[in-house]
Design a protein around this motif. Structure first.
Motif, PDB file in Angstrom:
ATOM      1  N   TYR A 419       0.830  -1.203   0.000  1.00 38.85           N
ATOM      2  CA  TYR A 419       0.000   0.000   0.000  1.00 38.85           C
ATOM      3  C   TYR A 419       0.869   1.260   0.000  1.00 38.85           C
ATOM      4  O   TYR A 419       2.059   1.228   0.331  1.00 38.85           O
ATOM      5  CB  TYR A 419      -0.920   0.010   1.218  1.00 38.85           C
ATOM      6  N   GLN A 421       0.550   5.102   1.712  1.00 43.37           N
ATOM      7  CA  GLN A 421      -0.209   5.805   2.740  1.00 43.37           C
ATOM      8  C   GLN A 421       0.211   7.269   2.790  1.00 43.37           C
ATOM      9  O   GLN A 421       1.388   7.609   2.677  1.00 43.37           O
ATOM     10  CB  GLN A 421       0.026   5.169   4.118  1.00 43.37           C
ATOM     11  N   LYS A 446      -5.130   5.491   2.524  1.00 42.31           N
ATOM     12  CA  LYS A 446      -4.302   4.344   2.129  1.00 42.31           C
ATOM     13  C   LYS A 446      -4.769   3.833   0.776  1.00 42.31           C
ATOM     14  O   LYS A 446      -5.957   3.524   0.596  1.00 42.31           O
ATOM     15  CB  LYS A 446      -4.385   3.241   3.185  1.00 42.31           C
ATOM     16  N   ASN A 448      -4.357   0.971  -2.240  1.00 40.77           N
ATOM     17  CA  ASN A 448      -3.895  -0.394  -2.492  1.00 40.77           C
ATOM     18  C   ASN A 448      -2.999  -0.434  -3.726  1.00 40.77           C
ATOM     19  O   ASN A 448      -3.357   0.072  -4.790  1.00 40.77           O
ATOM     20  CB  ASN A 448      -5.097  -1.320  -2.703  1.00 40.77           C
ATOM     21  N   THR A 463      -6.910  -1.143   2.990  1.00 37.43           N
ATOM     22  CA  THR A 463      -6.454  -0.250   1.923  1.00 37.43           C
ATOM     23  C   THR A 463      -7.670   0.338   1.203  1.00 37.43           C
ATOM     24  O   THR A 463      -8.808  -0.047   1.466  1.00 37.43           O
ATOM     25  CB  THR A 463      -5.549  -0.977   0.917  1.00 37.43           C
TER      26      THR A 463
END
Length: 476
Positions: A419, A421, A446, A448, A463
């Motif tokens: 992920y 962030q 977040k 993915n 995510t």
């Protein structure tokens, strides 16, 4: 929800413009949850005078949190209000007694006990504002926090009982209503110039988001447990035996601009963790510095890792893990720009009970952890601004976390895909008529970037989600 988050962005922008102290503590700082006054009085002549000359302090907190998941998955919100008081006596022949307690009310929240219909998974974030063991509780949640006897000798202290502490492995992790607390004996030795030595034995822990203290083995597994290395569901909750945790730490700053940190944590019958960290500041000129850091952690299982039955153990028999990381940055009196890297090798999972504290890694970002994973590459960069008057602080951080495949159970305990962030954090400490108040706004998103195999269990609360937090504190 989209309109709600738009309003949050507008509020964040307004707060950024205001010449607007930090809410969450760094794990290298001594606990200051209560912000109590230090007692410099001469020893009292009697126990009665020690109590009469003692100090009261209080803390009230309002906390709003909301999570917006990917379309089709459940969203949640929560409003929590709490308050508490602490009392610590003045010194009597070097001794002090302290006690504190806290209560929490749910002021209006989603049904946090309701599972997401598509994944059958539970709420992850908002329930942590209350009692994670009783998600449906809406009433007054009260908690005995500290209850200790402390002895002061020159610059050092010995504390016995329920107390707050910060180490690299066991720490406050105070990103909810109340922090993690411990029960045991703790020595803070400060009689050697530019050196601090800590040592202790802990036999009880009250994890963040719980209402009572637990024995060390019982405290592991209160939070979600993930899967075993073979992919079967972990079954160590309630099945671990440990007589306690022995900790030794040394911090030395005898070399100019260099801080060296050593910690060793021996969790009896479970595992041992050792940390070495070195942080150096190089003076470019009187107003700015270059920052350098290095950290490494080594872990190994003790005996059977908590249980002879490996389906019920915490740390796999003969298991071990290795992590190392570094940082490079620049700072002046107002701005800090830093690049962080962390590597968990493929030797095994880095394991540290989430009930005990947050990750010590340079790449740590609020609202996610890399505990439970192996073969990880993490990169995080952050820019931070601090007002010269120390009343306003803000930062923007972006991190990329390359994790093993979600189906690689031996190195991915919680089924979390890789992920990206982003965290935007604004904090303000009020002055004047509102002195005692401080506020924080934290927005997390977040993204993915890993394979999820079209399984929403790898996405929900992990995510493709946003999490927003507004915290208002009042200390007196």
């Amino acid at each position: 929800m989209k309109k709600f988050f738009a309003r949050i962005y507008i509020l964040a922008s307004i707060l950024f413009v205001i010449n607007t102290k930090a809410q969450h503590q760094e794990i290298s700082d001594k606990p200051s949850v209560w912000k109590e006054k230090s007692d410099e009085k001469i020893d009292s002549a009697s126990v009665l005078k020690a109590f009469k000359n003692g100090n009261f302090s209080g803390h009230f907190r309002y906390f709003f949190m909301a999570t917006n998941n990917e379309s089709g998955l459940s969203d949640y919100y929560a409003n929590a209000l709490g308050g508490g008081v602490k009392f610590e006596t003045a010194k009597f022949h070097g001794f002090q007694f302290g006690v504190s307690g806290y209560y929490i009310y749910d002021m209006g929240s989603s049904d946090l006990s309701e599972k997401d219909p598509l994944t059958n998974s539970s709420n992850r974030y908002e329930v942590g504002l209350f009692d994670i063991q009783n998600a449906s509780s809406k009433g007054n949640l009260s908690r005995l926090e500290e209850l200790y006897l402390k002895y002061n000798y020159k610059n050092s202290t010995v504390t016995l009982g329920k107390q707050l502490m910060n180490t690299s492995f066991i720490n406050l992790q105070d990103g909810r209503m109340r922090p993690t607390e411990v029960d045991g004996i703790w020595v803070d030795f400060n009689e050697i110039k530019k050196t601090t030595i800590n040592a202790g034995y802990l036999y009880g822990i009250s994890p963040r988001s719980t209402m009572k203290y637990f024995r060390v083995g019982e405290s592991i597994g209160i939070y979600p447990t993930g899967v075993n290395a073979d992919g079967t569901k972990s079954d160590y909750a309630g099945n671990l035996d440990s007589d306690g945790i022995y900790i030794v730490g040394v911090q030395n700053e005898s070399i100019k601009n260099l801080k060296t940190l050593l910690w060793n944590q021996y969790a009896e019958n479970l595992f041992n963790s050792a940390l070495l960290q070195m942080d150096y500041k190089y003076d470019l000129n009187p107003n700015s510095k270059l920052l350098f850091g290095f950290q490494t952690i080594y872990q190994n299982a003790l005996n059977f890792g908590g249980n002879e039955d490996q389906s019920k153990t915490y740390f796999e028999k003969n298991g071990n893990s290795q992590t190392f990381g570094g940082r490079l940055g620049w700072q002046n009196k107002k701005i800090e720009i830093i690049l962080n890297y962390n590597r968990i090798t493929a030797k095994g999972r880095y394991l540290m009970p989430r009930e005990w504290g947050r990750d010590p890694f340079y790449t740590f970002m609020a609202r996610e952890r890399n505990e439970g994973f192996g073969d990880v590459h993490a990169v995080m960069t952050k820019i931070q601004y601090t007002d010269p008057k120390k009343t306003f602080k803000s930062h923007l951080a972006v991190g990329y976390f390359d994790l093993p495949d979600v189906k690689n159970a031996s190195l991915n305990k919680y089924g979390l895909p890789s992920y990206v962030q982003t965290n935007a954090d604004v904090r303000y400490q009020f002055q004047g008529m509102l002195k005692g108040f401080d506020a924080q706004l934290l927005y997390v998103h977040k993204f993915n970037v890993g394979e999820s195999y079209d399984n929403k269990n790898y996405i929900f609360n992990k995510t493709n989600m946003s999490n927003v937090n507004f915290i208002l504190n009042f200390n007196f």
